[in-house]
Design a protein around this motif. Structure first.
Motif, mmCIF file in Angstrom:
data_model
loop_
_atom_site.group_PDB
_atom_site.id
_atom_site.type_symbol
_atom_site.label_atom_id
_atom_site.label_comp_id
_atom_site.label_asym_id
_atom_site.label_seq_id
_atom_site.Cartn_x
_atom_site.Cartn_y
_atom_site.Cartn_z
ATOM 1 N N GLY A 198 0.810 -1.210 0.000
ATOM 2 C CA GLY A 198 0.000 0.000 0.000
ATOM 3 C C GLY A 198 0.843 1.261 0.000
ATOM 4 O O GLY A 198 0.513 2.251 -0.660
ATOM 5 N N ALA A 199 1.958 1.233 0.739
ATOM 6 C CA ALA A 199 2.827 2.407 0.799
ATOM 7 C C ALA A 199 3.522 2.678 -0.531
ATOM 8 O O ALA A 199 3.813 3.831 -0.874
ATOM 9 C CB ALA A 199 3.867 2.217 1.905
ATOM 10 N N LEU A 200 3.791 1.618 -1.293
ATOM 11 C CA LEU A 200 4.514 1.777 -2.568
ATOM 12 C C LEU A 200 3.626 2.265 -3.709
ATOM 13 O O LEU A 200 4.130 2.584 -4.789
ATOM 14 C CB LEU A 200 5.172 0.445 -2.953
ATOM 15 N N VAL A 201 2.321 2.334 -3.486
ATOM 16 C CA VAL A 201 1.394 2.770 -4.537
ATOM 17 C C VAL A 201 1.749 4.154 -5.061
ATOM 18 O O VAL A 201 1.561 4.460 -6.247
ATOM 19 C CB VAL A 201 -0.061 2.741 -4.007
ATOM 20 N N VAL A 202 2.281 5.015 -4.194
ATOM 21 C CA VAL A 202 2.596 6.389 -4.601
ATOM 22 C C VAL A 202 3.671 6.434 -5.677
ATOM 23 O O VAL A 202 3.860 7.461 -6.334
ATOM 24 C CB VAL A 202 3.044 7.231 -3.393
ATOM 25 N N LEU A 203 4.390 5.322 -5.876
ATOM 26 C CA LEU A 203 5.437 5.285 -6.902
ATOM 27 C C LEU A 203 4.869 5.028 -8.295
ATOM 28 O O LEU A 203 5.628 4.908 -9.267
ATOM 29 C CB LEU A 203 6.472 4.219 -6.544
ATOM 30 N N ALA A 204 3.547 4.918 -8.374
ATOM 31 C CA ALA A 204 2.813 4.843 -9.654
ATOM 32 C C ALA A 204 3.333 3.711 -10.540
ATOM 33 O O ALA A 204 3.319 2.559 -10.143
ATOM 34 C CB ALA A 204 2.878 6.193 -10.359
ATOM 35 N N ASP A 205 3.816 4.066 -11.745
ATOM 36 C CA ASP A 205 4.191 3.024 -12.709
ATOM 37 C C ASP A 205 5.659 2.620 -12.616
ATOM 38 O O ASP A 205 6.177 1.949 -13.511
ATOM 39 C CB ASP A 205 3.862 3.469 -14.132
ATOM 40 N N ARG A 206 6.316 2.995 -11.542
ATOM 41 C CA ARG A 206 7.719 2.594 -11.328
ATOM 42 C C ARG A 206 7.801 1.069 -11.297
ATOM 43 O O ARG A 206 7.074 0.404 -10.549
ATOM 44 C CB ARG A 206 8.189 3.158 -9.988
ATOM 45 N N PRO A 207 8.638 0.447 -12.109
ATOM 46 C CA PRO A 207 8.726 -1.019 -12.124
ATOM 47 C C PRO A 207 9.199 -1.571 -10.776
ATOM 48 O O PRO A 207 10.111 -1.037 -10.148
ATOM 49 C CB PRO A 207 9.746 -1.309 -13.227
ATOM 50 N N LEU A 208 8.568 -2.654 -10.350
ATOM 51 C CA LEU A 208 8.882 -3.310 -9.084
ATOM 52 C C LEU A 208 8.947 -4.808 -9.340
ATOM 53 O O LEU A 208 8.000 -5.397 -9.854
ATOM 54 C CB LEU A 208 7.799 -3.003 -8.057
ATOM 55 N N THR A 209 10.072 -5.415 -9.009
ATOM 56 C CA THR A 209 10.187 -6.869 -9.108
ATOM 57 C C THR A 209 9.918 -7.473 -7.740
ATOM 58 O O THR A 209 10.560 -7.109 -6.749
ATOM 59 C CB THR A 209 11.570 -7.294 -9.614
ATOM 60 N N VAL A 210 8.955 -8.364 -7.693
ATOM 61 C CA VAL A 210 8.554 -9.029 -6.460
ATOM 62 C C VAL A 210 9.073 -10.469 -6.510
ATOM 63 O O VAL A 210 8.694 -11.236 -7.401
ATOM 64 C CB VAL A 210 7.020 -9.031 -6.295
ATOM 65 N N ALA A 211 9.948 -10.814 -5.576
ATOM 66 C CA ALA A 211 10.486 -12.179 -5.505
ATOM 67 C C ALA A 211 10.015 -12.798 -4.191
ATOM 68 O O ALA A 211 10.304 -12.285 -3.111
ATOM 69 C CB ALA A 211 12.008 -12.159 -5.575
ATOM 70 N N ARG A 212 9.278 -13.892 -4.314
ATOM 71 C CA ARG A 212 8.696 -14.543 -3.136
ATOM 72 C C ARG A 212 9.188 -15.985 -3.052
ATOM 73 O O ARG A 212 9.244 -16.691 -4.043
ATOM 74 C CB ARG A 212 7.169 -14.519 -3.272
ATOM 75 N N GLU A 213 9.602 -16.390 -1.843
ATOM 76 C CA GLU A 213 10.029 -17.773 -1.626
ATOM 77 C C GLU A 213 11.156 -18.196 -2.579
ATOM 78 O O GLU A 213 11.097 -19.266 -3.199
ATOM 79 C CB GLU A 213 8.835 -18.730 -1.759
ATOM 80 N N ILE A 214 12.172 -17.369 -2.690
ATOM 81 C CA ILE A 214 13.280 -17.646 -3.606
ATOM 82 C C ILE A 214 13.910 -19.006 -3.310
ATOM 83 O O ILE A 214 14.214 -19.329 -2.164
ATOM 84 C CB ILE A 214 14.350 -16.540 -3.509
ATOM 85 N N SER A 215 14.070 -19.789 -4.340
ATOM 86 C CA SER A 215 14.708 -21.120 -4.364
ATOM 87 C C SER A 215 13.858 -22.205 -3.724
ATOM 88 O O SER A 215 14.265 -23.362 -3.680
ATOM 89 C CB SER A 215 16.096 -21.094 -3.694
ATOM 90 N N LYS A 216 12.660 -21.873 -3.256
ATOM 91 C CA LYS A 216 11.794 -22.877 -2.639
ATOM 92 C C LYS A 216 10.784 -23.406 -3.651
ATOM 93 O O LYS A 216 10.704 -22.921 -4.788
ATOM 94 C CB LYS A 216 11.089 -22.277 -1.418
#
Length: 305
Positions: A198-216
């Motif tokens: 929710g806090a990052l929404v203000v960054l609008a269309d700024r690309p964000l890479t989301v990595a979850r559970e890396i290597s699992k």
């Protein structure tokens, strides 16, 4: 995993690292897997076997890890060293090093001293003039960066770790990130990921890479506009599970035809305080995208003042 699966790995570790020099009286900082147990290095396996003492963030977790690899250590060979006792336990480690023992330190996962305990231990050992040997390996930070494609030819990035938990402080931190010209790595736990999204929404269309559970088993890596991150999370309850590493891509560089803006000038001032004028100007131009001539004139004015 069955420890028998690693019997050949232990043999390979002995063959590959057994002839190398592992001096006594040294602290070995050992990276361990962040999920997939096969990500252990041969040198790490060898050091875990030969270490006289294993200092661990959690002795029970480390004991399970060792058994998975077929390594046996009795209780006397393990000691707890975590964020709540690191300063005191470091003195115990130093005493063992002075006795000529090999001490290896492992956190629960990944590379110690990077958003994990270990930094105060290493600082204390070095302050005593004792050797510290790093055994590189798994790191969620570099793993996420390697899959994000967010770093330019300069190779620069910022490791911001965990942002503040309080709403106002987190919002202020995000505002700082809004003008950051380098890729930024953030970490977050599952119970706080929705608030961060929710806090990052203000960054609008700024690309964000989301990595979850890396290597699992349920690893998931996606790149999306920051403003769509909350909706992506809400679309599937499973997406909020696990440990997160986020890579915020650099803010787009703009050419300032009317001279340096406030961000460029602040960057210039910080660099001028530490570097020669020409070097500071060059780096400020590379970082902010501001024409070098405009920054050079601004730097001369600041030197006059």
């Amino acid at each position: 995993m069955n420890s028998a699966s690693y019997a050949s790995a232990l043999t390979a570790a002995q063959d590959a690292a057994g002839a190398q020099h592992f001096p006594p009286g040294a602290l070995y900082v050992v990276a361990t897997p962040i999920g997939n147990l096969a990500d252990i290095t041969l040198r790490a396996l060898h050091v875990l076997r030969i270490a006289d003492v294993l200092a661990c963030e959690d002795t029970r977790h480390t004991q399970s890890l060792l058994r998975a690899y077929g390594i046996e250590k009795n209780g006397a060979g393990l000691m707890a060293l975590h964020q709540h006792n690191e300063q005191e336990a470091a003195q115990q480690v130093i005493a063992r090093l002075r006795d000529g023992l090999r001490v290896a330190y492992v956190s629960d996962a990944g590379t110690p001293a990077v958003s994990d305990p270990g930094a105060r231990l290493v600082a204390a050992v070095r302050a005593e003039g004792l050797p510290v040997m790093p055994l590189p390996g798994a790191s969620s930070v570099t793993a996420a960066l390697s899959a994000a494609g967010a770093i330019d030819e300069s190779g620069a990035f910022v490791f911001a770790g965990f942002l503040p938990a309080k709403t106002n402080e987190r919002a202020q931190a995000v505002q700082v990130l809004a003008t950051e010209p380098r890729a930024t790595v953030l970490l977050e736990a599952p119970h706080r990921i929705a608030a961060l999204a929710g806090a990052l929404v203000v960054l609008a269309d700024r690309p964000l890479t989301v990595a979850r559970e890396i290597s699992k088993q349920f690893e998931q890596i996606v790149t999306l506009p920051a403003e769509t991150f909350p909706a992506w999370l809400a679309a599937d309850p499973q997406r909020a599970r696990g440990e997160f590493v986020l890579v915020l891509h650099p803010a787009p560089r703009t050419v300032h035809e009317d001279g340096p803006d406030a961000t460029a000038l602040r960057t210039l001032d910080l660099l001028l305080a530490e570097l020669p004028l020409k070097t500071a100007v060059k780096l400020a131009a590379d970082i902010t995208g501001t024409p070098r001539n405009a920054l050079y004139e601004a730097a001369l004015e600041r030197k006059k003042q």
